[in-house]
Design a protein around this motif. Structure first.
Motif, short mmCIF file in Angstrom:
data_model
loop_
_atom_site.label_atom_id
_atom_site.label_comp_id
_atom_site.label_asym_id
_atom_site.label_seq_id
_atom_site.Cartn_x
_atom_site.Cartn_y
_atom_site.Cartn_z
N HIS A 185 36.78 10.29 44.87
CA HIS A 185 36.04 10.05 43.64
C HIS A 185 35.02 8.92 43.77
CE1 HIS A 185 39.77 7.55 43.30
NE2 HIS A 185 38.91 6.65 42.93
N TYR A 186 34.08 8.93 42.83
CA TYR A 186 33.06 7.90 42.71
C TYR A 186 33.60 6.73 41.89
CZ TYR A 186 28.93 10.38 44.51
OH TYR A 186 28.00 11.00 45.32
N PRO A 187 33.01 5.54 42.07
CA PRO A 187 33.41 4.41 41.22
C PRO A 187 32.92 4.61 39.79
CG PRO A 187 31.52 3.81 42.58
CD PRO A 187 31.98 5.16 43.06
N LEU A 188 33.43 3.79 38.91
CA LEU A 188 33.02 3.81 37.51
C LEU A 188 31.53 3.54 37.40
CD1 LEU A 188 33.72 3.69 34.41
CD2 LEU A 188 34.09 1.23 34.75
N ASN A 189 30.83 4.42 36.69
CA ASN A 189 29.41 4.21 36.44
C ASN A 189 29.21 2.87 35.73
OD1 ASN A 189 27.23 4.57 34.07
ND2 ASN A 189 26.49 5.60 35.91
N ALA A 190 28.22 2.10 36.18
CA ALA A 190 28.03 0.74 35.68
C ALA A 190 27.83 0.71 34.17
CB ALA A 190 26.83 0.10 36.38
N HIS A 191 27.07 1.66 33.64
CA HIS A 191 26.77 1.65 32.21
C HIS A 191 27.93 2.15 31.37
CE1 HIS A 191 22.74 0.45 33.22
NE2 HIS A 191 22.62 1.49 34.02
N GLU A 279 23.85 2.70 19.44
CA GLU A 279 23.77 2.07 20.76
C GLU A 279 24.65 2.82 21.76
OE1 GLU A 279 24.37 -2.31 22.89
OE2 GLU A 279 24.93 -2.02 20.80
N ALA A 280 25.84 3.20 21.33
CA ALA A 280 26.73 3.96 22.22
C ALA A 280 26.13 5.31 22.57
CB ALA A 280 28.10 4.15 21.55
N ALA A 281 25.50 5.96 21.59
CA ALA A 281 24.90 7.27 21.82
C ALA A 281 23.77 7.19 22.85
CB ALA A 281 24.37 7.85 20.51
N VAL A 282 22.93 6.18 22.73
CA VAL A 282 21.82 6.03 23.68
C VAL A 282 22.35 5.75 25.08
CG1 VAL A 282 19.81 4.64 24.29
CG2 VAL A 282 20.18 5.32 21.92
N ARG A 283 23.35 4.89 25.16
CA ARG A 283 23.93 4.61 26.47
C ARG A 283 24.46 5.88 27.13
NH1 ARG A 283 27.54 -0.94 26.12
NH2 ARG A 283 25.82 -2.42 26.20
N MET A 284 25.18 6.66 26.35
CA MET A 284 25.78 7.86 26.93
C MET A 284 24.72 8.90 27.27
SD MET A 284 29.39 8.33 24.88
CE MET A 284 28.66 8.47 23.26
N ARG A 285 23.66 8.97 26.49
CA ARG A 285 22.63 9.97 26.76
C ARG A 285 21.79 9.61 27.98
NH1 ARG A 285 16.80 10.91 24.08
NH2 ARG A 285 16.52 9.06 25.37
N ASP A 286 21.33 8.37 28.03
CA ASP A 286 20.33 7.99 29.03
C ASP A 286 20.91 7.40 30.30
OD1 ASP A 286 18.41 8.83 27.33
OD2 ASP A 286 17.75 6.84 26.69
N ARG A 287 22.08 6.83 30.22
CA ARG A 287 22.52 6.02 31.35
C ARG A 287 23.55 6.70 32.23
NH1 ARG A 287 22.32 -0.08 28.72
NH2 ARG A 287 20.35 0.23 27.64
N LEU A 288 24.13 7.78 31.78
CA LEU A 288 25.07 8.50 32.63
C LEU A 288 24.34 9.63 33.33
CD1 LEU A 288 28.20 8.55 30.32
CD2 LEU A 288 27.51 6.86 32.01
#
Length: 378
Positions: A185-191, A279-288
């Motif tokens: 597996h990959y590490p936890l995504n930073a964002h 803020e949570a929505a934008v993080r999940m949309r753009d950063r993952l």
């Protein structure tokens, strides 16, 4: 009240230049195995033990009791899985041809890639996606344990305790699938890590619900549904089916609890929740956006961002991930509270069209496992 720029670091949610900077931040493969996060909340005891004071939560608790499954014995782990065969099946299922690739990637970092490179990208993408599911499930495990501590109602504590067991099971099965069927597996995504930190660090018990039960779990439920519908791999399909049956209850738990609580808040307090959700929505949309995969494969970030933003398939998938979040936020009264601020922001994100879909508190029973699926293994 905060501005969009104060909340997410840019005035325009679709700013490509900002996206490039976001994509440049990725977790390192060698990150530490332990991550410590401060939990600033008080542990709350209640001496009101009257079970069923909140009938909807009590019903959910009783449903959870009879819906437990065993990740060790209820899934066909003997199923052989060849990661490259899975990539080829996915390519055939979606009808991807070399000609389509050439047309779709013209002018991007992928323009001159070979079939083998695209196969490697697909292989790594599968690992990355399931890895983030696994890490998110551990985040849910931690958050639900916190809910048991911090929520003041006994019916909510009872149900949250069952979810702790569910989340442990989810971490277990995703980890086993990644380590025994794929290539680790990959590490936890930073964002994603930063979002989980924010949820855990906040002292308000309802923010734990909003961040995890509504936002993170809501997105996960939609993502699991999409993957369950499209994956040709039978073990993964069954694993996702079982996980989804639990996740629907978890999201419903958030909706049922917060709807009552948010009716008591002031407009200023509700606005704080709206801003947190946005803020949570934008993080999940753009950063993952699989930054770790791109870095591992040494792909030019700016070109990859532009390609991703213009890819119709990704846009549809990205929007679909909000098909649970938006109607649930509407059920909670967050869309139109005050001046309808969150409705406007979800409009900017291009996801407001999901507002009239059924919210999870009304549909969770449709995800339940059948008697045959819960039957004891011989």
């Amino acid at each position: 009240m905060s501005t969009t720029e104060e909340l997410i670091g840019r005035a325009d949610v679709n700013d490509v230049d900002a996206m490039e900077a976001i994509m440049a931040i990725a977790a390192e493969d060698g990150d530490a195995n332990i991550r410590a996060v401060k939990d600033h909340a008080d542990a709350i005891f209640t001496w009101d033990y009257e079970k069923g004071r909140r009938p909807a939560l009590n019903k959910l608790y009783e449903k959870a009791k009879v819906s437990q499954w065993n990740g060790e014995t209820d899934l066909p782990w003997e199923t052989a899985v060849d990661p490259m065969d899975l990539v080829e099946l996915q390519r055939a299922q979606f009808g991807v041809t070399p000609e389509m690739r050439k047309e779709n990637t013209r002018g991007t970092p992928f323009e001159k890639w070979s079939d083998a490179q695209f196969d490697e990208l697909a292989l790594e993408s599968n690992n990355w996606m399931l890895s983030q599911f696994m890490h998110g499930e551990q985040g849910a495990l931690i958050c639900t344990a916190k809910i048991v501590e911090t929520v003041p109602w006994i019916d909510a504590k009872y149900y949250a305790a069952t979810q702790v067991m569910d989340e442990a099971r989810h971490v277990e099965v995703f980890a086993r699938y990644l380590d025994t069927k794929l290539n680790g597996h990959y590490p936890l995504n930073a964002h994603l890590g930063l979002l989980l930190d924010d949820i855990i660090e906040d002292s308000r018990w309802d923010i734990t619900y909003l961040g995890m039960q509504i936002m993170v779990e809501g997105l996960a439920l939609a993502a699991f549904g999409f993957m369950h519908m499209t994956t040709p791999e039978p073990l993964l399909k069954q694993l996702l089916r079982y996980v989804m049956s639990d996740e629907a209850r978890h999201v419903a738990f958030g909706v049922l609890t917060l709807k009552e609580y948010y009716e008591e808040l002031t407009l200023a307090e509700v606005r704080e929740r709206q801003e947190f959700a946005f803020e949570a929505a934008v993080r999940m949309r753009d950063r993952l956006m699989m930054q770790e995969v791109l870095h591992r494969l040494d792909v030019d970030v700016k070109g990859a961002v532009q390609f991703a933003l213009n890819d119709p398939g990704r846009q549809i998938f990205q929007q679909m991930l909000f098909s649970k979040i938006v109607p649930n936020c509407k059920k909670l009264g967050l869309l139109d509270a005050g001046d309808g601020w969150l409705r406007q922001k979800f409009g900017e994100l291009g996801v407001i069209q999901f507002e009239d879909l059924t919210d999870t508190s009304d549909e969770y029973e449709s995800f339940a496992l059948g008697e045959q699926e819960l039957a004891p293994q011989a």
